[in-house]
Enzyme design. Sequence first.
Site, PDB file in Angstrom:
ATOM      1  CB  VAL A  42      -1.094   0.019   1.094  1.00 46.75           C
ATOM      2  CG1 VAL A  42      -1.886  -1.340   1.019  1.00 46.75           C
ATOM      3  CG2 VAL A  42      -0.097   0.189   2.533  1.00 46.75           C
ATOM      4  CG  ASP A  43      -0.850   4.732  -2.007  1.00 47.16           C
ATOM      5  OD1 ASP A  43      -1.627   4.631  -0.961  1.00 47.16           O
ATOM      6  OD2 ASP A  43      -1.272   5.177  -3.109  1.00 47.16           O
ATOM      7  CB  SER A  44       1.473   7.769   1.868  1.00 45.50           C
ATOM      8  OG  SER A  44       1.006   8.532   0.860  1.00 45.50           O
TER       9      SER A  44
ATOM     10  CB  VAL B 160      -5.282   2.646  -1.517  1.00 48.72           C
ATOM     11  CG1 VAL B 160      -6.484   3.439  -0.860  1.00 48.72           C
ATOM     12  CG2 VAL B 160      -4.623   3.711  -2.624  1.00 48.72           C
TER      13      VAL B 160
END
Length: 140
Positions: free
Chosen positions: A19-21, A24
């Site tokens: 996931v990203d920041s 998601v």
Amino acid sequence: MTQDLGVYQTNYRVLYGDVDSMGVVYYGNYFRLFERGRAELLRQRGLGYKEVEERGFILPVTETHCHYYQSARYDDLLLIETRVGLVKRASVRFEYEIFRGMEDRDRLVTGFTLHACLNPSGRIVRLPEFLLQLLNGRKE
């Protein structure tokens, strides 16, 4: 598990590293999920990609596409459906759908990867008979 219509299903639990920041799944990671589905489809049909390479053939990706409908999030259980699409003389197209959940099946993405068939020196060659059989669902 293999199902009708040549669709192979595999599960994947989203890891924190996917996931990203914003929490998601990073968009590029869906292509890793496509690869997972493709590798498992080949293995389920009787021959892993490593064995294909050992027989002197490589299948590099020449084109990709991914259409995003919804985002997956950390710890989601995903269902990756993979099928063999169009098979030509020297190429094959794999098609994918990824869903969240096993029962509700919220569609997250659809896409495809197109692969050329090359020999070890990088020259385009016809798909060998053993690979054609594998792609058409006949086990070795």
